[in-house]
Design a protein around this motif. Structure first.
Motif, PDB file in Angstrom:
ATOM      1  N   ALA A 146       0.751  -1.333  -0.144  1.00  0.00           N
ATOM      2  CA  ALA A 146      -0.092   0.095   0.135  1.00  0.00           C
ATOM      3  C   ALA A 146       0.793   1.236   0.066  1.00  0.00           C
ATOM      4  O   ALA A 146       0.208   2.373  -0.139  1.00  0.00           O
ATOM      5  N   ARG A 149       1.276   5.523   4.060  1.00  0.00           N
ATOM      6  CA  ARG A 149      -0.163   6.008   4.461  1.00  0.00           C
ATOM      7  C   ARG A 149      -0.132   6.596   5.885  1.00  0.00           C
ATOM      8  O   ARG A 149       0.864   6.429   6.737  1.00  0.00           O
ATOM      9  N   ASP A 153      -5.014   6.181   9.519  1.00  0.00           N
ATOM     10  CA  ASP A 153      -5.737   5.093   8.231  1.00  0.00           C
ATOM     11  C   ASP A 153      -5.206   3.699   8.549  1.00  0.00           C
ATOM     12  O   ASP A 153      -5.931   2.862   8.271  1.00  0.00           O
ATOM     13  N   TRP A 157      -7.787   0.623   9.684  1.00  0.00           N
ATOM     14  CA  TRP A 157      -7.805  -0.632   8.676  1.00  0.00           C
ATOM     15  C   TRP A 157      -7.598  -1.909   9.562  1.00  0.00           C
ATOM     16  O   TRP A 157      -8.276  -2.691   9.381  1.00  0.00           O
ATOM     17  N   ALA A 163     -11.718   1.021   5.312  1.00  0.00           N
ATOM     18  CA  ALA A 163     -10.735   0.552   4.323  1.00  0.00           C
ATOM     19  C   ALA A 163      -9.573   1.080   4.133  1.00  0.00           C
ATOM     20  O   ALA A 163      -9.525   2.598   4.105  1.00  0.00           O
ATOM     21  N   LEU A 164      -8.444   0.635   3.944  1.00  0.00           N
ATOM     22  CA  LEU A 164      -7.096   1.478   3.530  1.00  0.00           C
ATOM     23  C   LEU A 164      -7.359   1.929   1.984  1.00  0.00           C
ATOM     24  O   LEU A 164      -6.673   2.995   1.944  1.00  0.00           O
ATOM     25  N   ASP A 165      -8.157   1.345   1.149  1.00  0.00           N
ATOM     26  CA  ASP A 165      -8.307   1.850  -0.321  1.00  0.00           C
ATOM     27  C   ASP A 165      -9.323   2.831  -0.062  1.00  0.00           C
ATOM     28  O   ASP A 165     -10.433   2.099  -0.082  1.00  0.00           O
ATOM     29  N   PRO A 166      -9.335   3.959  -0.408  1.00  0.00           N
ATOM     30  CA  PRO A 166     -10.380   4.785  -0.443  1.00  0.00           C
ATOM     31  C   PRO A 166     -11.471   4.604  -1.487  1.00  0.00           C
ATOM     32  O   PRO A 166     -12.525   5.188  -1.359  1.00  0.00           O
ATOM     33  N   ALA A 167     -10.983   3.861  -2.496  1.00  0.00           N
ATOM     34  CA  ALA A 167     -11.981   3.842  -3.583  1.00  0.00           C
ATOM     35  C   ALA A 167     -12.960   2.502  -3.223  1.00  0.00           C
ATOM     36  O   ALA A 167     -13.934   2.289  -3.974  1.00  0.00           O
ATOM     37  N   LEU A 168     -12.527   1.893  -2.289  1.00  0.00           N
ATOM     38  CA  LEU A 168     -13.543   0.797  -1.908  1.00  0.00           C
ATOM     39  C   LEU A 168     -14.621   1.135  -1.225  1.00  0.00           C
ATOM     40  O   LEU A 168     -14.559   2.082   0.012  1.00  0.00           O
ATOM     41  N   ASP A 169     -16.045   0.759  -1.379  1.00  0.00           N
ATOM     42  CA  ASP A 169     -17.060   0.949  -0.767  1.00  0.00           C
ATOM     43  C   ASP A 169     -17.033   0.877   0.682  1.00  0.00           C
ATOM     44  O   ASP A 169     -16.771  -0.644   0.901  1.00  0.00           O
ATOM     45  N   PHE A 173     -16.532  -3.030   2.249  1.00  0.00           N
ATOM     46  CA  PHE A 173     -15.457  -3.501   3.160  1.00  0.00           C
ATOM     47  C   PHE A 173     -15.969  -4.121   4.500  1.00  0.00           C
ATOM     48  O   PHE A 173     -15.629  -5.033   4.537  1.00  0.00           O
TER      49      PHE A 173
END
Length: 202
Positions: A146, A149, A153, A157, A163-169, A173
């Motif tokens: 990743a 970060r 954050d 996670w 979620a660590l990935d901001p694009a993930l809903d 998650f």
């Protein structure tokens, strides 16, 4: 002089030489190895030095945290090894030292056992260490796969809070990461033990 006598004399000479070398320098690896069923009477080999393993940022964090939690509690390497044996994951005190010195990988079973004997959670060993002040939450830490970060954050996670990935809903998650029973208890305002959450607790 018989052939058998010469063979025995030669073997004795090399054994004495080996013992002398080891007594003069206890840390020096024994240069002679005697192997049975070998076509040669004696085989001289050198012991290879311990190879340092290549760890990623999370592996390094685990190594540093094991050392930090152990020393923080005043535990010796042998005490940690003894505790590991008690929980069914026996390793030597040398292996514990190798872990702390980043010369040995920690598998998932050892990670859980180490967390248990050190009185922390597995996530505590995985979390890169930062300053204890509140400003430490903004510190950039590196996580395998990743990159860098913020510590906050990464901790959220590891706790499955986000979620660590901001694009993930976020809902997707949580559906994947959190046990259904935990979600149901949270909806009722209870913790994982079924007790009512205190105000301010997440």
């Amino acid at each position: 002089m018989s052939k058998s006598f010469m063979t025995a004399s030669c073997l004795l000479h090399f054994r004495v030489t080996s013992l002398l070398l080891r007594s003069n320098n206890p840390r020096k690896a024994r240069p002679w190895t005697f192997r049975k069923n070998s076509p040669n009477i004696l085989e001289m080999t050198t012991r290879q030095p311990v190879r340092r393993v290549e760890l990623g940022p999370t592996g390094n964090a685990v190594a540093d945290n094991v050392a930090r939690f152990r020393k923080g509690q005043g535990l010796t390497l042998r005490q940690v090894a003894d505790r590991m044996a008690e929980v069914g994951r026996p390793i030597t005190h040398t292996a514990v030292s190798d872990i702390e010195n980043r010369a040995r990988r920690v598998d998932s079973d050892d990670l859980v056992a180490l967390a248990l004997v050190l009185g922390v959670a597995p996530s505590s060993l995985l979390m890169p260490h930062t300053t204890p002040s509140a400003t430490g939450s903004a510190t950039q830490v590196e996580v395998t796969g990743a990159g860098e970060r913020s510590a906050r954050d990464v901790w959220d996670w590891l706790r499955t809070d986000a979620a660590l990935d901001p694009a993930l809903d976020p809902r997707e998650f949580r559906f994947r990461a959190v046990p259904a029973w935990a979600d149901e208890l949270a909806a009722l305002g209870m913790d994982a033990r079924g007790k009512e959450r205190r105000r301010g607790n997440r």
